[in-house]
Design an enzyme around this catalytic site. Structure first.
Site, PDB file in Angstrom:
ATOM      1  N   CYS A   2       0.863  -1.177   0.000  1.00  0.00           N
ATOM      2  CA  CYS A   2       0.000   0.000   0.000  1.00  0.00           C
ATOM      3  C   CYS A   2       0.899   1.226   0.000  1.00  0.00           C
ATOM      4  O   CYS A   2       2.104   1.124   0.202  1.00  0.00           O
ATOM      5  CB  CYS A   2      -0.843   0.038   1.263  1.00  0.00           C
ATOM      6  SG  CYS A   2      -1.882  -1.420   1.481  1.00  0.00           S
ATOM      7  N   ARG A  27       1.607   1.327  -6.013  1.00  0.00           N
ATOM      8  CA  ARG A  27       1.708   0.443  -4.857  1.00  0.00           C
ATOM      9  C   ARG A  27       0.371  -0.218  -4.509  1.00  0.00           C
ATOM     10  O   ARG A  27       0.284  -0.997  -3.557  1.00  0.00           O
ATOM     11  CB  ARG A  27       2.211   1.213  -3.640  1.00  0.00           C
ATOM     12  CG  ARG A  27       3.538   1.900  -3.846  1.00  0.00           C
ATOM     13  CD  ARG A  27       3.978   2.610  -2.604  1.00  0.00           C
ATOM     14  NE  ARG A  27       4.205   1.685  -1.514  1.00  0.00           N
ATOM     15  CZ  ARG A  27       5.303   0.985  -1.338  1.00  0.00           C
ATOM     16  NH1 ARG A  27       6.305   1.118  -2.162  1.00  0.00           N
ATOM     17  NH2 ARG A  27       5.421   0.165  -0.322  1.00  0.00           N
ATOM     18  N   TRP A  74      -3.802  -1.691  -1.237  1.00  0.00           N
ATOM     19  CA  TRP A  74      -3.782  -2.928  -1.993  1.00  0.00           C
ATOM     20  C   TRP A  74      -4.232  -4.005  -1.011  1.00  0.00           C
ATOM     21  O   TRP A  74      -3.522  -4.337  -0.070  1.00  0.00           O
ATOM     22  CB  TRP A  74      -2.379  -3.215  -2.527  1.00  0.00           C
ATOM     23  CG  TRP A  74      -2.395  -4.329  -3.499  1.00  0.00           C
ATOM     24  CD1 TRP A  74      -2.968  -4.331  -4.736  1.00  0.00           C
ATOM     25  CD2 TRP A  74      -1.834  -5.613  -3.318  1.00  0.00           C
ATOM     26  NE1 TRP A  74      -2.796  -5.539  -5.332  1.00  0.00           N
ATOM     27  CE2 TRP A  74      -2.098  -6.346  -4.480  1.00  0.00           C
ATOM     28  CE3 TRP A  74      -1.137  -6.225  -2.275  1.00  0.00           C
ATOM     29  CZ2 TRP A  74      -1.699  -7.664  -4.644  1.00  0.00           C
ATOM     30  CZ3 TRP A  74      -0.725  -7.539  -2.437  1.00  0.00           C
ATOM     31  CH2 TRP A  74      -1.003  -8.238  -3.617  1.00  0.00           C
ATOM     32  N   ASN A 104       0.740   0.175   6.095  1.00  0.00           N
ATOM     33  CA  ASN A 104       1.176  -0.700   5.007  1.00  0.00           C
ATOM     34  C   ASN A 104       1.856  -1.894   5.662  1.00  0.00           C
ATOM     35  O   ASN A 104       2.742  -1.708   6.491  1.00  0.00           O
ATOM     36  CB  ASN A 104       2.161   0.064   4.113  1.00  0.00           C
ATOM     37  CG  ASN A 104       2.856  -0.831   3.111  1.00  0.00           C
ATOM     38  OD1 ASN A 104       2.300  -1.820   2.668  1.00  0.00           O
ATOM     39  ND2 ASN A 104       4.081  -0.485   2.764  1.00  0.00           N
ATOM     40  N   GLY A 105       1.439  -3.109   5.315  1.00  0.00           N
ATOM     41  CA  GLY A 105       2.047  -4.304   5.917  1.00  0.00           C
ATOM     42  C   GLY A 105       0.968  -5.241   6.427  1.00  0.00           C
ATOM     43  O   GLY A 105      -0.209  -5.082   6.099  1.00  0.00           O
ATOM     44  N   GLU A 483      15.355 -12.516 -26.474  1.00  0.00           N
ATOM     45  CA  GLU A 483      15.405 -11.474 -25.446  1.00  0.00           C
ATOM     46  C   GLU A 483      16.853 -11.258 -24.964  1.00  0.00           C
ATOM     47  O   GLU A 483      17.276 -10.125 -24.736  1.00  0.00           O
ATOM     48  CB  GLU A 483      14.478 -11.872 -24.278  1.00  0.00           C
ATOM     49  CG  GLU A 483      14.545 -10.990 -23.041  1.00  0.00           C
ATOM     50  CD  GLU A 483      14.161  -9.526 -23.256  1.00  0.00           C
ATOM     51  OE1 GLU A 483      13.699  -9.167 -24.351  1.00  0.00           O
ATOM     52  OE2 GLU A 483      14.371  -8.728 -22.326  1.00  0.00           O
ATOM     53  N   LYS A 487      18.775  -7.714 -25.240  1.00  0.00           N
ATOM     54  CA  LYS A 487      19.430  -7.044 -24.102  1.00  0.00           C
ATOM     55  C   LYS A 487      20.872  -6.708 -24.462  1.00  0.00           C
ATOM     56  O   LYS A 487      21.352  -5.616 -24.194  1.00  0.00           O
ATOM     57  CB  LYS A 487      19.432  -7.941 -22.847  1.00  0.00           C
ATOM     58  CG  LYS A 487      18.142  -8.150 -22.135  1.00  0.00           C
ATOM     59  CD  LYS A 487      17.599  -6.959 -21.381  1.00  0.00           C
ATOM     60  CE  LYS A 487      16.734  -6.108 -22.242  1.00  0.00           C
ATOM     61  NZ  LYS A 487      15.362  -6.301 -22.343  1.00  0.00           N
ATOM     62  N   GLU A 490      20.974  -3.838 -27.062  1.00  0.00           N
ATOM     63  CA  GLU A 490      20.458  -2.574 -26.520  1.00  0.00           C
ATOM     64  C   GLU A 490      21.486  -1.846 -25.668  1.00  0.00           C
ATOM     65  O   GLU A 490      21.621  -0.634 -25.759  1.00  0.00           O
ATOM     66  CB  GLU A 490      19.254  -2.846 -25.600  1.00  0.00           C
ATOM     67  CG  GLU A 490      17.908  -2.894 -26.268  1.00  0.00           C
ATOM     68  CD  GLU A 490      16.801  -3.129 -25.246  1.00  0.00           C
ATOM     69  OE1 GLU A 490      15.848  -2.348 -25.246  1.00  0.00           O
ATOM     70  OE2 GLU A 490      16.867  -4.098 -24.444  1.00  0.00           O
ATOM     71  N   HIS A 506      20.760 -23.286 -41.757  1.00  0.00           N
ATOM     72  CA  HIS A 506      20.129 -22.669 -42.924  1.00  0.00           C
ATOM     73  C   HIS A 506      20.645 -21.249 -43.179  1.00  0.00           C
ATOM     74  O   HIS A 506      19.989 -20.476 -43.864  1.00  0.00           O
ATOM     75  CB  HIS A 506      18.610 -22.668 -42.762  1.00  0.00           C
ATOM     76  CG  HIS A 506      18.026 -24.034 -42.672  1.00  0.00           C
ATOM     77  ND1 HIS A 506      18.107 -24.952 -43.703  1.00  0.00           N
ATOM     78  CD2 HIS A 506      17.388 -24.675 -41.661  1.00  0.00           C
ATOM     79  CE1 HIS A 506      17.524 -26.080 -43.336  1.00  0.00           C
ATOM     80  NE2 HIS A 506      17.091 -25.943 -42.097  1.00  0.00           N
ATOM     81  N   LYS A 604      12.394   4.761 -22.906  1.00  0.00           N
ATOM     82  CA  LYS A 604      11.681   3.778 -22.084  1.00  0.00           C
ATOM     83  C   LYS A 604      10.258   3.556 -22.606  1.00  0.00           C
ATOM     84  O   LYS A 604       9.787   2.448 -22.725  1.00  0.00           O
ATOM     85  CB  LYS A 604      11.639   4.277 -20.637  1.00  0.00           C
ATOM     86  CG  LYS A 604      10.954   3.339 -19.672  1.00  0.00           C
ATOM     87  CD  LYS A 604      11.886   2.236 -19.294  1.00  0.00           C
ATOM     88  CE  LYS A 604      11.199   1.066 -18.651  1.00  0.00           C
ATOM     89  NZ  LYS A 604      11.910  -0.184 -18.927  1.00  0.00           N
TER      90      LYS A 604
END
Ligand code: G6P
Length: 609
Positions: A2, A27, A74, A104-105, A483, A487, A490, A506, A604
């Site tokens: 949270c 959160r 949450w 929170n927790g 991927e 990476k 990039e 081939h 991004k």
């Protein structure tokens, strides 16, 4: 998880709290609320809608004041509802609220504390563990809220970050944390407590990161911190110029490295609410939509596209549903065959990628109206457009090269595969249990793979002076090879290509010389023997092999560079095999001295076509 933001100031704090809350929504956003002390009254507004609704309520109720607490929830204990939303209150016998608290927790001993408080006459209005805390503080209040919180926190087991206000001392807020983050922000004539420094951006000049067991007492111009031994504590203050970087980076050299190491946490958070395999986690209409579809069309860009490619293997194998995967910028401009019974699944970290959003809208314009987003941003345009959604809880990803967003996407895609299978009644109870167990073990498994870092660093030294590299995989590990190559190119600017290993002969084999490192993702699966033949083909041409194999694979050749994965991961193997490839690209780039977090020419979130 949270989000907490609280403030004590010499001016009105409501708009600051609202701004802070919106920055904390990553959160959790099941509900939100704000409590303000003004005109000698403690009042609150809470909402199941988003923060914008709180703003409206604040105006309607004329809620202004210079001290307040706010929270975005949450749900853990108790369903998302207004009565479970924070701040929670505990009142005097007269009914006048005295204590307000945000949390929170998870308080683990809340059940026994609740019984004791009920026996003392406290009435509970919510199902939360948090309400226990607010009544406990009221019950123990002795005229000094700091002393009371010191006493009460000793009675708690579990994790918490809290901010507490008492109407009898309307000039101070007390905070405390254990196992959950709490940051103190120091401003001009105002001080703040928040879960994340982001919430105080623009208002705090300095920040202090509280340590476990700390209790902090803030007023508009003063603060003090006591540690768990009740001694005055002096914590390091970070100036405005540095705190955003420090909070995001911690002890890591780059955000990308931090984000790679956050993956066990990110995956655990993403799975936090998953106890059973159920369509509901994808949205209220999911069961019906899943029943009506006959195929899945996955649309995405970049790393998210490779997550989609991996999902094709899982969904077709586990749920037996036909899947096609399209690059968004291609799909939107080609004549495709329209199938209104296809589930259009868009995958996007940001939820704002222009090509993906436009492709989604294109599919809708063609009459394909069953759609679903897998996304890391709740407020994004893509999420708003889709009927169904599953939010990855990777947290903010700063490094341009996506890492934790990818592995959390894969986690959700695996969950979707088994959910679709269950929806079609082809998932046996045994397999359901087996898959759920494997998912729960995933964070621990990711941690053990991260321990391979020193071995990968040695390899990175070999790669750093190369200009080309090949990545090979087969089956569901082919997208992982893609991927890995992405990476590498990039962030290190090494030209890297990935192939399904069977395709080597081939064409790409022509590139193999003794100056070509060849990375092979080689888990022990039904394709391993075929893959070994492909590796022979590379060796015969002098290529240098760098192989990620399972602990018990029979690969015993001293001329091969070999890293053995800590355990065998079965169907989840693609997620685990991603980690060493991220680390290899990262360390190679570091040795080459590139700008790892902001690679040249990239961004991004690509919100232009
Ligand atoms: C950019 C980023 C990539 C990302 C891609 C798709 O190119 O640099 O890391 O994979 O966009 O982004 P999305 O937010 O839609 O997943």
């Amino acid at each position: 998880m949270c989000g907490i933001i609280s403030a004590v100031s010499c001016r009105d704090v409501t708009s600051m709290l609202i701004d802070g809350l919106s920055r904390l929504e990553y959160r959790g956003y099941d509900s939100c609320g704000i409590a303000i002390y003004g005109k000698k009254n403690l009042r609150r507004v809470r909402s199941m809608k988003r923060v914008y609704d709180l703003s409206k309520q604040i105006i309607e109720h004329n809620l202004y004041g210079s001290i307040g607490l706010a929270h975005t929830r949450w749900a853990t204990h108790g369903m998302p509802s207004t009565y479970n939303a924070h701040p929670h209150f505990s009142s005097l016998d007269s009914g006048k609220p005295r204590i307000a608290l945000v949390h929170n927790g998870i308080i683990e001993n809340y059940d026994e504390l609740r019984v004791e408080l009920q026996e003392s006459g406290y009435l509970f209005e919510s199902q939360t563990d948090t309400e226990v805390l607010v009544h406990l503080i009221n019950h123990n209040y002795d005229g000094d809220i700091l002393r009371t919180v010191q006493k009460v926190t000793k009675l708690l087991t579990g994790t918490y970050a809290i901010a507490v206000f008492c109407a009898d001392e309307p000039y101070r807020i007390i905070g405390s944390c254990k196992g959950a983050p709490l940051v103190l922000g120091l401003g001009d004539g105002e001080n703040f407590l928040a879960s994340d420094v982001l919430a105080m951006a623009g208002r705090a000049n300095e920040v202090i990161y509280l340590e476990d067991g700390d209790i902090v007492d803030i007023e508009s111009n003063n603060f003090l911190i006591v540690d768990s031994d009740n001694s005055l504590a002096h914590r390091k203050r970070y100036p405005k110029s540095s705190f955003i970087g420090i909070v995001e980076l911690g002890t890591y050299r780059h955000y990308m490295q931090k984000e790679i190491f956050e993956q066990p946490r990110a995956v655990a958070d993403t799975l936090q609410e998953v106890n059973i395999v159920s369509e509901n986690i994808f949205g209220i209409d999911a069961e019906e939509i899943f029943r009506n579809i006959d195929s899945v069309l996955i649309i995405a860009c970049g790393t998210s596209y490779y997550a989609g490619m991996t999902a094709k293997y899982w969904i077709e194998s586990i749920a037996k549903i036909r899947v096609s995967v399209e690059i968004a910028s291609e799909y939107r401009y080609r004549d495709s065959v329209v199938n209104p019974k296809s589930l259009v699944l868009v995958i996007s970290q940001s939820g704002e990628t222009s090509d993906t959003l436009s492709a989604l809208k294109h599919s809708m314009s063609l009459g394909m109206n069953y759609n679903m987003a897998i996304c890391n941003s709740q407020t994004s345009a893509i999420v708003r457009e889709c009927k169904l959604c599953y939010l990855t809880r990777a947290g903010i990803e700063i490094g341009v090269a996506s890492t934790k967003a990818f592995t959390t996407q894969l986690t959700v895609l695996f969950l979707l595969s088994i959910t679709l299978a269950k929806n079609r009644s082809i998932l046996s109870r045994d397999n359901e249990m087996l898959f759920l167990k494997a998912l729960r073990h995933l964070p621990a498994a990711l941690s053990s793979v991260l321990d391979l870092e020193p071995l990968v660093v040695k390899w990175a030294n070999h790669f750093a002076n190369k200009e080309n590299a090949l990545f090979l995989g087969r089956g569901m590990h082919y997208p992982i090879a893609l991927e890995g190559a992405l990476k590498m190119k990039e962030i290190s600017y090494i030209h890297a290509e990935a192939y399904p290993a069977g395709e080597l002969k081939h064409g790409p084999l022509a590139l193999v010389t003794d100056n070509m490192p060849v990375v092979v993702v080689a888990p022990k699966d039904i394709l391993l023997e075929k893959l070994k033949s492909n590796m022979q083909e590379v060796q015969a041409r002098g290529g240098k092999l760098y192989v990620f194999a399972d602990a018990d694979s029979k690969i015993n050749d001293d001329s091969i560079n070999l890293i053995r994965m800590p355990e065998h991961y079965g169907m989840l193997s693609p997620i685990l095999h991603t980690i060493p490839l991220q680390l290899l690209a990262y360390h190679t780039a570091c040795i080459r001295g590139t700008d790892v977090d902001k690679p040249r020419n990239l961004a991004k979130s690509v919100t232009v076509e």
